[in-house]
Design an enzyme around this catalytic site. Structure first.
Site, mmCIF file in Angstrom:
data_model
loop_
_atom_site.group_PDB
_atom_site.id
_atom_site.type_symbol
_atom_site.label_atom_id
_atom_site.label_comp_id
_atom_site.label_asym_id
_atom_site.label_seq_id
_atom_site.Cartn_x
_atom_site.Cartn_y
_atom_site.Cartn_z
ATOM 1 N N THR B 159 0.997 -1.287 -0.223
ATOM 2 C CA THR B 159 0.041 0.000 -0.061
ATOM 3 C C THR B 159 0.826 1.245 -0.176
ATOM 4 O O THR B 159 1.469 1.701 -1.097
ATOM 5 C CB THR B 159 -1.003 0.045 1.100
ATOM 6 O OG1 THR B 159 -0.350 -0.339 2.347
ATOM 7 C CG2 THR B 159 -1.963 -1.373 1.040
ATOM 8 N N LYS B 185 4.006 -6.922 3.771
ATOM 9 C CA LYS B 185 3.648 -5.822 3.850
ATOM 10 C C LYS B 185 3.435 -4.866 5.055
ATOM 11 O O LYS B 185 2.902 -5.507 5.967
ATOM 12 C CB LYS B 185 2.632 -5.321 2.658
ATOM 13 C CG LYS B 185 1.092 -5.860 3.074
ATOM 14 C CD LYS B 185 0.387 -5.004 3.928
ATOM 15 C CE LYS B 185 0.360 -3.653 3.234
ATOM 16 N NZ LYS B 185 -0.529 -2.789 4.159
ATOM 17 N N THR B 196 0.776 -9.569 12.619
ATOM 18 C CA THR B 196 1.025 -8.128 12.010
ATOM 19 C C THR B 196 0.478 -8.090 10.459
ATOM 20 O O THR B 196 0.560 -8.991 9.845
ATOM 21 C CB THR B 196 2.392 -7.637 11.863
ATOM 22 O OG1 THR B 196 2.520 -6.236 11.334
ATOM 23 C CG2 THR B 196 3.316 -8.576 10.879
ATOM 24 N N GLU B 282 5.736 4.275 7.259
ATOM 25 C CA GLU B 282 5.364 5.430 6.667
ATOM 26 C C GLU B 282 6.565 6.572 6.981
ATOM 27 O O GLU B 282 6.556 7.083 8.044
ATOM 28 C CB GLU B 282 4.023 5.777 6.773
ATOM 29 C CG GLU B 282 2.970 4.649 6.315
ATOM 30 C CD GLU B 282 1.771 4.796 6.523
ATOM 31 O OE1 GLU B 282 0.860 4.318 5.906
ATOM 32 O OE2 GLU B 282 1.470 5.665 7.585
ATOM 33 N N ASN B 404 -0.070 10.382 5.943
ATOM 34 C CA ASN B 404 -1.181 10.017 6.668
ATOM 35 C C ASN B 404 -2.498 11.154 6.478
ATOM 36 O O ASN B 404 -3.460 10.854 7.037
ATOM 37 C CB ASN B 404 -0.876 9.566 8.178
ATOM 38 C CG ASN B 404 -0.476 8.269 8.012
ATOM 39 O OD1 ASN B 404 -1.121 7.390 7.530
ATOM 40 N ND2 ASN B 404 0.922 8.060 8.299
ATOM 41 N N THR B 409 -7.697 10.188 0.512
ATOM 42 C CA THR B 409 -8.327 11.105 -0.357
ATOM 43 C C THR B 409 -7.448 11.315 -1.661
ATOM 44 O O THR B 409 -6.302 10.808 -1.746
ATOM 45 C CB THR B 409 -8.541 12.573 0.074
ATOM 46 O OG1 THR B 409 -7.379 12.894 0.916
ATOM 47 C CG2 THR B 409 -9.881 12.583 1.092
#
Lengths: 409, 409
Positions: B159, B185, B196, B282, B404, B409
């Site tokens: 992702t 992932k 996880t 991230e 994040n 969107t």
């Protein structure tokens, strides 16, 4: 701020810690940092009944130990001396001696018993206090009861805060008007567990000191302990209440008919200060309030509310005005609570996004408009019981990273 | 990555999930999102013994329920079908039907029993799967055992990840060489509790299926459960191990002399995948490893290590290369563990900053040089017992907020 006015407790908008009878304050630049005020004091004309709660961290800072020793002596405090820039935490034996020395210097300056002085510090962990600056700073303290004296104190205790926090409420106890003022600092390392960062509350109410302590312990779980900025519990968290009795009301005890009024006065003061800290969290642009209802117990409602408001993913979504309610579900999902996964409602503002755990269609434009405001309310109904609870926090922005990637250097 | 080579388990640097005998893979673009591959499959020539662990979230996603049902049937899995872009979580009854339909479509495509198919999804929570795209995508799946087939699968499950995660190890069991490959992932919503995000492990080892499940449960607490990116436990976490037995070793049971070798093989695979997830958190620029020793129990050492590596304040300090060890103390301080506040050592890299809880002088330049690297080791000795534990995470950067604040969107 959604502050409801109750029939018993009224807000004094311009009030502060010096509004209650017999309290004065001061704040000066002692040179602990470059330019900002960094040393402050609150002083009562007479020794005040004192109650305090402290961090539950394994590593309580030196000043907390000194304040505990002071309160233990006679349960009376007449003066508080506070510095910012240095937390005097994890400073070993020398740090403890420094904190005792700070108490002694303040007592000498005011010509009062050293056990009547509380000491408080906030700032970088693991550095020693500059005692020469503290000593000469204390000599310069000249207290007063004007707005500018209160502001000077409120400024002196700030670190990465961007605004001063203060509030003032009044109520009648036994027919006599009493006043309560408060101030606090927060911004970072905010995830109180028992007490939070630094908060100082003054009141002229007359109240038995054991009753004062139990009142404080009673309101902490629903106020200061329900805010989080970054999930980190500080080594220096302290909430200190001074009640000097100068309003001359009949002394409040747990049996007094107006005890609930005093509790409400204290709860309103603590909630106001707690919310001001959350709103001024490091890098924050929005205050988030989460209300959870329909839980089995109040403790569970509060735990879920705090988990949601503490989630980095929820915080960044709010920052980005993204109605990503899946992150709210994720936060609820990982709590150790009794949740029925098939009966959850979630709303952001008045916009319902999940009902009975089924996704609801909603207008993204309407959601973005709501999320662009600076007060965001998230409502969760678990439909699993009758209890509820609230928590407060803030969004997570670029500035949070900026502030914390370079705080110490 | 500080990967030590043991005498029993060897790394195969170019290996993957298709290196073990009898496994193939595929990954295609089914149109669930704009351009990236989004649908992948792992297939074994023969039904494989299967073991899995799942998220402990109250809101387990629909595909997890389907996979659990499949494994429960015969404890055999022959194929895994995985989509990204949509987590199929919090999608109610329709979501569950969709997940069962996805299983059925894959079973028809391969002409195998539907109970031999595991289903997995990752992506946005609260949206329904686009079943028309899933159906036509499954028709396009054409598996193979080349590097590019494995890469296609590894890409299809990502992702917000920036790199594919994979590893491969080999060992001898009963004199026979067996191989184990894994992929995963991660990136966001990473704070596993039990298992996880998504991780898939293939091996040609022959092992009793109960023994496979207990082996997996044994290694999870020290591997996947010891990473955190953001403190949020996903609704879709799954670790699935397929052991097809095609290496023809004597079947491993808990009594087999080479059982410890199998455990080490599995632990190395899980640890490698877990660390790759943490490193690719991230917005991450650095992998952080925390090692805590001198604790009363291993559980406490792991809890403290995970608290440190999960602290936003520690993470931002590492991002800013600021040796702010006070934040490490703060994280330790708030754990519910047995800590002696007077006996703690802390080092960042080899630079000792706290010894017996007293601050140590150190070179800031040396510390900045160390912290500018992309692997940061934090060492804590509590001097309070004989146990130890590790945890892994990443720094918190501007890009974390960027990713994040606008994920959905």
């Amino acid at each position: 701020m959604n502050e409801e006015q109750s029939s018993y407790v009224k807000e004094i908008v311009d009030g502060s810690i010096v509004t209650p009878i017999g309290f004065s304050a001061a704040g000066i630049h002692a040179g602990l940092r470059y330019a900002k005020k960094d040393l402050g004091a609150i002083i009562s004309e007479v020794p005040a009944n004192a109650a305090a709660v402290y961090t539950t961290s394994h590593f309580q800072a030196a000043p907390l130990k000194v304040t505990q020793a002071s309160i233990q002596a006679e349960k009376l405090i007449q003066a508080v001396i506070v510095n910012s820039a240095c937390a005097n935490a994890c400073t070993g034996e020398k740090g403890l001696q420094d904190a005792y020395k700070m108490r002694e210097l303040m007592a000498e300056h005011l010509q009062i018993k050293k056990e009547y002085v509380a000491v408080s510090s906030t700032g970088v962990i693991g550095e020693y206090l500059k005692m020469d600056k503290i000593a000469s700073g204390i000599q310069q303290i000249s207290e007063g009861s004007t707005v500018s004296h209160a502001d000077a104190f409120q400024e002196a205790i700030l670190t990465t805060d961007t605004v001063m926090k203060k509030c003032c409420y009044t109520a009648k106890l036994g027919g006599v008007t009493v006043t309560m003022g408060g101030t606090s600092k927060g911004s970072g390392m905010i995830h109180p567990n028992m007490a939070t960062m630094l908060a100082f509350i003054t009141t002229d109410a007359k109240i038995d000191s054991d009753c004062l302590q139990s009142s404080l312990s009673k309101v902490i779980p629903t106020t200061f302990n329900q805010i989080t900025v970054d999930g980190d519990t500080s080594t220096n968290d302290t909430v200190l209440v001074l009640a000097n009795g100068m309003a001359e009301n009949e002394a409040i005890t747990a049996e007094h008919p107006d005890y609930p009024v005093f509790l409400e006065l204290l709860a309103k003061t603590c909630e106001s200060l707690a919310k001001q800290i959350a709103k001024d969290g490091e890098g924050a642009t929005k205050l988030i309030e989460v209300e959870v209802s329909g839980s089995k117990t109040e403790e569970e409602a509060r735990a879920i509310a705090k988990q949601i408001v503490g989630s980095n993913l929820v915080k960044t979504a709010v920052y980005g005005s993204d109605a990503n309610w899946g992150r709210i579900i994720t936060a609820i999902g990982q709590t150790n609570t009794d949740v029925n996964p098939a009966s959850v409602d979630i709303a952001i503002g008045n916009i319902v996004m999940l009902k009975n755990s089924e996704p609801q269609a909603f207008s993204e434009d309407e959601a973005i408009n709501y999320l662009n405001q600076d007060f965001i309310k998230i409502t969760v109904d678990l439909h699993n019981g009758e209890s509820k609870g609230k928590a407060w926090g803030c969004d997570l922005s670029y500035d949070y990273v900026k502030i914390n990637a370079s705080y110490r250097t």
